[in-house]
Scaffold this motif. Structure first.
Motif, PDB file in Angstrom:
ATOM      1  N   GLY A 121      38.099  46.951  37.911  1.00  0.00           N
ATOM      2  CA  GLY A 121      39.730  46.820  37.251  1.00  0.00           C
ATOM      3  C   GLY A 121      39.484  45.446  36.294  1.00  0.00           C
ATOM      4  N   HIS A 122      40.562  44.620  36.474  1.00  0.00           N
ATOM      5  CA  HIS A 122      40.434  43.531  35.589  1.00  0.00           C
ATOM      6  C   HIS A 122      40.851  42.127  36.589  1.00  0.00           C
ATOM      7  N   VAL A 123      40.629  41.233  36.032  1.00  0.00           N
ATOM      8  CA  VAL A 123      41.273  39.807  36.705  1.00  0.00           C
ATOM      9  C   VAL A 123      42.016  39.019  35.657  1.00  0.00           C
ATOM     10  N   PHE A 124      43.232  38.604  36.366  1.00  0.00           N
ATOM     11  CA  PHE A 124      43.976  37.743  35.496  1.00  0.00           C
ATOM     12  C   PHE A 124      44.506  36.395  36.164  1.00  0.00           C
ATOM     13  N   ASP A 125      44.901  35.531  35.210  1.00  0.00           N
ATOM     14  CA  ASP A 125      45.232  34.171  35.779  1.00  0.00           C
ATOM     15  C   ASP A 125      46.584  34.058  36.184  1.00  0.00           C
ATOM     16  N   ASP A 126      47.274  34.888  36.830  1.00  0.00           N
ATOM     17  CA  ASP A 126      48.571  35.017  37.209  1.00  0.00           C
ATOM     18  C   ASP A 126      48.875  35.268  38.722  1.00  0.00           C
ATOM     19  N   GLY A 127      47.765  35.056  39.522  1.00  0.00           N
ATOM     20  CA  GLY A 127      47.648  35.356  41.007  1.00  0.00           C
ATOM     21  C   GLY A 127      48.210  34.085  41.701  1.00  0.00           C
ATOM     22  N   PRO A 128      48.374  34.274  43.097  1.00  0.00           N
ATOM     23  CA  PRO A 128      48.989  33.072  43.987  1.00  0.00           C
ATOM     24  C   PRO A 128      47.940  32.185  44.379  1.00  0.00           C
ATOM     25  N   PRO A 129      48.552  31.087  44.951  1.00  0.00           N
ATOM     26  CA  PRO A 129      47.332  30.085  45.277  1.00  0.00           C
ATOM     27  C   PRO A 129      46.489  30.586  46.377  1.00  0.00           C
ATOM     28  N   PRO A 130      45.376  30.149  46.855  1.00  0.00           N
ATOM     29  CA  PRO A 130      44.941  29.040  46.112  1.00  0.00           C
ATOM     30  C   PRO A 130      44.072  29.194  44.856  1.00  0.00           C
ATOM     31  N   THR A 131      43.812  30.527  44.563  1.00  0.00           N
ATOM     32  CA  THR A 131      42.948  30.883  43.298  1.00  0.00           C
ATOM     33  C   THR A 131      43.710  30.776  42.090  1.00  0.00           C
ATOM     34  N   GLY A 132      44.891  31.036  42.246  1.00  0.00           N
ATOM     35  CA  GLY A 132      45.813  31.599  40.973  1.00  0.00           C
ATOM     36  C   GLY A 132      45.225  32.829  40.143  1.00  0.00           C
ATOM     37  N   GLU A 133      44.194  33.489  40.823  1.00  0.00           N
ATOM     38  CA  GLU A 133      43.634  34.782  40.313  1.00  0.00           C
ATOM     39  C   GLU A 133      44.344  35.981  40.748  1.00  0.00           C
ATOM     40  N   ARG A 134      44.484  37.232  39.983  1.00  0.00           N
ATOM     41  CA  ARG A 134      44.826  38.373  40.276  1.00  0.00           C
ATOM     42  C   ARG A 134      43.869  39.465  40.108  1.00  0.00           C
ATOM     43  N   TYR A 135      42.986  39.812  41.187  1.00  0.00           N
ATOM     44  CA  TYR A 135      42.094  40.820  40.893  1.00  0.00           C
ATOM     45  C   TYR A 135      42.977  42.086  41.080  1.00  0.00           C
ATOM     46  N   CYS A 136      42.965  42.797  39.832  1.00  0.00           N
ATOM     47  CA  CYS A 136      43.833  43.919  39.897  1.00  0.00           C
ATOM     48  C   CYS A 136      42.816  45.273  39.709  1.00  0.00           C
ATOM     49  N   MET A 137      42.957  46.060  40.850  1.00  0.00           N
ATOM     50  CA  MET A 137      41.619  46.666  41.144  1.00  0.00           C
ATOM     51  C   MET A 137      42.389  48.463  41.192  1.00  0.00           C
ATOM     52  N   ASN A 138      41.337  49.247  40.807  1.00  0.00           N
ATOM     53  CA  ASN A 138      41.843  50.807  40.887  1.00  0.00           C
ATOM     54  C   ASN A 138      41.327  51.128  42.244  1.00  0.00           C
ATOM     55  N   SER A 139      42.212  52.000  42.862  1.00  0.00           N
ATOM     56  CA  SER A 139      41.900  52.247  44.367  1.00  0.00           C
ATOM     57  C   SER A 139      40.664  53.010  44.329  1.00  0.00           C
ATOM     58  N   VAL A 140      40.672  54.045  43.254  1.00  0.00           N
ATOM     59  CA  VAL A 140      39.401  54.909  43.447  1.00  0.00           C
ATOM     60  C   VAL A 140      37.992  53.963  43.107  1.00  0.00           C
ATOM     61  N   SER A 141      38.226  52.880  42.904  1.00  0.00           N
ATOM     62  CA  SER A 141      36.862  52.191  42.765  1.00  0.00           C
ATOM     63  C   SER A 141      36.384  51.604  43.972  1.00  0.00           C
ATOM     64  N   MET A 142      37.227  51.659  45.048  1.00  0.00           N
ATOM     65  CA  MET A 142      36.852  51.184  46.456  1.00  0.00           C
ATOM     66  C   MET A 142      36.916  52.027  47.338  1.00  0.00           C
ATOM     67  N   ARG A 143      36.415  51.493  48.729  1.00  0.00           N
ATOM     68  CA  ARG A 143      36.607  52.284  49.842  1.00  0.00           C
ATOM     69  C   ARG A 143      37.066  51.071  50.874  1.00  0.00           C
ATOM     70  N   PHE A 144      37.684  51.668  51.989  1.00  0.00           N
ATOM     71  CA  PHE A 144      38.182  50.912  53.083  1.00  0.00           C
ATOM     72  C   PHE A 144      37.345  51.099  54.347  1.00  0.00           C
ATOM     73  N   ILE A 145      37.028  49.769  54.837  1.00  0.00           N
ATOM     74  CA  ILE A 145      36.265  49.742  56.075  1.00  0.00           C
ATOM     75  C   ILE A 145      37.243  48.906  57.071  1.00  0.00           C
ATOM     76  N   ALA A 146      37.600  49.555  58.097  1.00  0.00           N
ATOM     77  CA  ALA A 146      38.650  48.792  58.951  1.00  0.00           C
ATOM     78  C   ALA A 146      37.793  47.918  59.885  1.00  0.00           C
ATOM     79  N   ASP A 147      38.511  46.626  60.109  1.00  0.00           N
ATOM     80  CA  ASP A 147      38.050  45.872  60.915  1.00  0.00           C
ATOM     81  C   ASP A 147      37.438  46.409  62.116  1.00  0.00           C
ATOM     82  N   GLY A 148      36.044  45.946  62.645  1.00  0.00           N
ATOM     83  CA  GLY A 148      35.185  46.613  63.705  1.00  0.00           C
ATOM     84  C   GLY A 148      34.362  47.674  63.358  1.00  0.00           C
TER      85      GLY A 148
END
Length: 166
Positions: A121-148
């Motif tokens: 995806g892309h990263v922008f400088d309009d995210g929340p604290p503490p970083t101020g960054e927003r990593y705007c991701m494509n869902s199809v670029s990721m997989r999810f692994i549940a805790d445990g």
């Protein structure tokens, strides 16, 4: 002259960042569907508000769809209102490759998986604290692994140094 193998590279979080071999990369790519190929390999973007992770709230880890490198913890996910899953801090900044993107008449920072170069995806400088960054991701670029659940080991490299094997 013989080529020496690529030296192993580890992130501060302990993950092997060495790129997959060409044969392993081809095997990983063979498991992608058409939309995953379009986004991860051809640097496409999925439509807003359609990704499976946009409204996800389950606790766990988001990893690269192609090679399995952990990218973000669910606790850094936030509702940005953009229509794409957004995060304010990666697990380890060295897991993300930052690339200047001047496509479509804009200047942006593309983010790719540091290990396999898959487009995330892309990263922008309009995210929340503490970083101020927003990593705007494509869902199809990721997989999810549940805790445990064990993290994926698509490259057969075992658990990170200091971590128990899954």
């Amino acid at each position: 002259m013989a080529h020496s193998p690529v030296a192993e590279q580890r992130s501060k979080a302990g993950f092997d960042l060495t790129p997959p071999s060409p044969d392993l990369y081809r095997a990983l790519v063979a498991n992608l569907d058409d939309e995953e190929r379009r986004v991860l390999l051809d640097h496409g973007t999925e439509r807003p508000f359609c990704g499976v992770f946009n409204e996800a709230k389950t606790k766990g880890t988001y990893a690269c769809r192609l090679c399995g490198l952990p990218l973000f913890k669910s606790g850094t996910k936030f509702e940005s209102g953009t229509g794409w899953p957004s995060f304010f801090d990666p697990i380890d900044r060295s897991h993300i490759k930052f690339v200047r993107d001047v496509s479509y008449g804009m200047i942006r920072t593309e983010i790719r998986c540091a290990r396999c170069e898959g487009h995330l995806g892309h990263v922008f400088d309009d995210g929340p604290p503490p970083t101020g960054e927003r990593y705007c991701m494509n869902s199809v670029s990721m997989r999810f692994i549940a805790d445990g659940d064990p993290l994926p080991d698509e490259l057969g490299r075992g658990a990170p140094e200091g971590e128990p094997a899954p």
